[in-house]
Scaffold this motif. Structure first.
Motif, PDB file in Angstrom:
ATOM      1  N   ALA A 206       0.810  -1.219   0.000  1.00  0.00           N
ATOM      2  CA  ALA A 206       0.000   0.000   0.000  1.00  0.00           C
ATOM      3  C   ALA A 206       0.842   1.267   0.000  1.00  0.00           C
ATOM      4  O   ALA A 206       0.347   2.337  -0.341  1.00  0.00           O
ATOM      5  CB  ALA A 206      -0.936  -0.010   1.209  1.00  0.00           C
ATOM      6  N   ASP A 207       2.115   1.161   0.387  1.00  0.00           N
ATOM      7  CA  ASP A 207       2.966   2.360   0.398  1.00  0.00           C
ATOM      8  C   ASP A 207       3.085   2.985  -0.992  1.00  0.00           C
ATOM      9  O   ASP A 207       3.316   4.188  -1.129  1.00  0.00           O
ATOM     10  CB  ASP A 207       4.363   2.016   0.919  1.00  0.00           C
ATOM     11  CG  ASP A 207       4.377   1.794   2.421  1.00  0.00           C
ATOM     12  OD1 ASP A 207       3.329   2.057   3.057  1.00  0.00           O
ATOM     13  OD2 ASP A 207       5.405   1.356   2.937  1.00  0.00           O
ATOM     14  N   THR A 208       2.934   2.178  -2.025  1.00  0.00           N
ATOM     15  CA  THR A 208       3.062   2.706  -3.379  1.00  0.00           C
ATOM     16  C   THR A 208       1.968   3.722  -3.698  1.00  0.00           C
ATOM     17  O   THR A 208       2.126   4.544  -4.601  1.00  0.00           O
ATOM     18  CB  THR A 208       3.000   1.564  -4.410  1.00  0.00           C
ATOM     19  OG1 THR A 208       1.741   0.881  -4.285  1.00  0.00           O
ATOM     20  CG2 THR A 208       4.134   0.580  -4.185  1.00  0.00           C
ATOM     21  N   GLN A 209       0.844   3.690  -2.950  1.00  0.00           N
ATOM     22  CA  GLN A 209      -0.241   4.624  -3.201  1.00  0.00           C
ATOM     23  C   GLN A 209       0.011   5.987  -2.576  1.00  0.00           C
ATOM     24  O   GLN A 209      -0.653   6.965  -2.913  1.00  0.00           O
ATOM     25  CB  GLN A 209      -1.561   4.046  -2.652  1.00  0.00           C
ATOM     26  CG  GLN A 209      -1.894   2.651  -3.150  1.00  0.00           C
ATOM     27  CD  GLN A 209      -1.973   2.585  -4.663  1.00  0.00           C
ATOM     28  OE1 GLN A 209      -2.567   3.458  -5.296  1.00  0.00           O
ATOM     29  NE2 GLN A 209      -1.384   1.544  -5.249  1.00  0.00           N
ATOM     30  N   HIS A 210       0.946   6.058  -1.630  1.00  0.00           N
ATOM     31  CA  HIS A 210       1.174   7.303  -0.887  1.00  0.00           C
ATOM     32  C   HIS A 210       2.446   8.028  -1.309  1.00  0.00           C
ATOM     33  O   HIS A 210       2.596   9.224  -1.041  1.00  0.00           O
ATOM     34  CB  HIS A 210       1.257   7.007   0.614  1.00  0.00           C
ATOM     35  CG  HIS A 210       0.080   6.271   1.146  1.00  0.00           C
ATOM     36  ND1 HIS A 210      -1.176   6.820   1.239  1.00  0.00           N
ATOM     37  CD2 HIS A 210      -0.039   4.997   1.612  1.00  0.00           C
ATOM     38  CE1 HIS A 210      -2.013   5.935   1.749  1.00  0.00           C
ATOM     39  NE2 HIS A 210      -1.353   4.825   1.976  1.00  0.00           N
TER      40      HIS A 210
ATOM     41  N   THR B  93       7.813  -1.737  -6.260  1.00  0.00           N
ATOM     42  CA  THR B  93       7.868  -0.553  -7.117  1.00  0.00           C
ATOM     43  C   THR B  93       9.144   0.217  -6.785  1.00  0.00           C
ATOM     44  O   THR B  93       9.515   0.346  -5.614  1.00  0.00           O
ATOM     45  CB  THR B  93       6.631   0.333  -6.876  1.00  0.00           C
ATOM     46  OG1 THR B  93       5.470  -0.404  -7.248  1.00  0.00           O
ATOM     47  CG2 THR B  93       6.701   1.601  -7.700  1.00  0.00           C
TER      48      THR B  93
ATOM     49  N   THR C  86       7.426  -2.846 -12.317  1.00  0.00           N
ATOM     50  CA  THR C  86       7.641  -3.530 -11.046  1.00  0.00           C
ATOM     51  C   THR C  86       8.901  -4.362 -11.150  1.00  0.00           C
ATOM     52  O   THR C  86       9.124  -5.039 -12.159  1.00  0.00           O
ATOM     53  CB  THR C  86       6.446  -4.448 -10.704  1.00  0.00           C
ATOM     54  OG1 THR C  86       5.271  -3.651 -10.593  1.00  0.00           O
ATOM     55  CG2 THR C  86       6.667  -5.187  -9.398  1.00  0.00           C
TER      56      THR C  86
ATOM     57  N   THR D  36       4.955   9.673  -3.857  1.00  0.00           N
ATOM     58  CA  THR D  36       4.941  10.293  -5.184  1.00  0.00           C
ATOM     59  C   THR D  36       6.227  11.080  -5.388  1.00  0.00           C
ATOM     60  O   THR D  36       6.960  11.383  -4.441  1.00  0.00           O
ATOM     61  CB  THR D  36       3.731  11.228  -5.336  1.00  0.00           C
ATOM     62  OG1 THR D  36       3.796  12.243  -4.321  1.00  0.00           O
ATOM     63  CG2 THR D  36       2.420  10.474  -5.207  1.00  0.00           C
TER      64      THR D  36
END
Length: 331
Positions: free
Chosen positions: A187-191, A227, A220, A193
């Protein structure tokens, strides 16, 4: 002789006076003002004893630690003040050369290699001679020079060997800057940037450098299914080495706070969060209300004022000292 009836009221008054005096002499003596004050002080709730520790009625819990003993115990205090609470993610990554900043040095014509003038690890400048080769085509000797300035990363030839046309002889890299490829999971990939701050730390010696994420790669990593987020670090001192593993803290968000203290300042007493406020040699347990926190510090929303000095190292030693004072008080 018969007593006169007119004297009997006088006798009655005298008798009453004697009786009153006798009763006054038999009563309790009034307490002196000083004795009354002492008695009132002993009965006053919350009265602290001489060692500064509160009694069972609820005064402040504190102890006295002389400066020399505090220093020997490693007790360190710091002034509480404003700070920033950050939402950050701990990740790991690898240092790699930047694409376009490496170059292959090749033979232009086939022939025997007469000399190689650089070794792996040497710093070279653009145009510096690196090898000489006898050309089988022209029967002359030609030189091979470095196309860029940098460090010799590899050498794939030996003196006396035969160089083929286009054969790599050296690889040179400009390592004044490096990429750090950070691996992000789940889920860290969603936060995370591009553009957010990141602090990169060398595992070898703990040295750190702060930079910013330049991009999050679209693919990936096959092996790790992670990521890759990429940043650039300065390597002008040459101590950041390609292929080395690093740690990094990526800051996703931050919020200011009027008062923050390190997590090392916090202790729990009687089910309450407390910090220890220092005034001279006196350390007092102060209940506090806590707000947001991060990996290193926490915001204090009540119970502490900016400018007060708080124990930030060895706070558990102060807690133990207060506990010993309390135990002695009970006995």
């Amino acid at each position: 002789m018969k007593a006169s009836p007119h004297l009997s009221p006088l006798f009655r008054l005298a008798a009453l006076a004697v009786l009153a005096a006798a009763l006054a002499g038999c009563g309790d003596k009034p307490a002196a003002p000083a004795e009354a004050a002492d008695a009132a002080a002993q009965e006053e709730p919350g009265h602290a004893d001489d060692d500064g520790h509160a009694d069972a009625d609820g005064g402040p819990e504190q102890t006295t630690i002389p400066a020399e003993r505090a220093k020997a115990a490693g007790i360190v205090s710091a002034v509480a003040g404003a700070g920033t609470i950050v939402d950050e993610h701990e990740v790991q990554g690898l240092l790699t050369p930047i694409d376009g900043r490496t170059a292959q040095v090749t033979a232009r014509f086939p022939g025997p290699i007469r000399a190689l003038l650089a070794n792996v690890g040497d710093r070279v400048r653009a145009g510096q001679p690196l090898a000489s080769i006898d050309s089988n085509l022209s029967l002359t000797t030609y030189g091979v020079s470095a196309p860029i300035s940098g460090v010799v990363l590899s050498r794939q030839a030996r003196v006396g060997g035969i160089a083929a046309e286009g054969q790599p002889l050296f690889e040179i890299g400009d390592l004044s800057q490096l990429w750090v490829d950070l691996h992000i999971f789940g889920a860290d990939t969603q936060h995370i940037t591009a553009g957010v701050p990141v602090t990169v730390t060398r595992m070898a010696d703990g040295a750190s450098q702060t930079t910013r994420l330049e991009r999050v790669l679209p693919g990936t990593a096959t092996a790790s299914q992670s990521t890759v987020a990429r940043a650039t670090v300065d390597n002008s001192d040459g101590l950041w080495r390609p292929g080395a593993a690093v740690r990094a803290r990526i800051v996703v968000a931050s919020a200011p706070a009027a008062i923050v203290v390190p997590l090392t300042a916090l202790q729990t007493m009687d089910g309450r969060d407390v910090v220890f406020v220092r005034k001279g040699d006196t350390y007092q347990a102060r209940p506090v209300t806590l707000g947001a926190r991060d990996a290193r510090q926490v915001a204090v929303s009540a119970g502490l004022q900016a400018g007060e000095e708080v124990v930030v190292e060895q706070s558990y030693t102060v807690k133990a000292d207060i506990g010993k004072a309390g135990a002695g008080h009970e006995h």
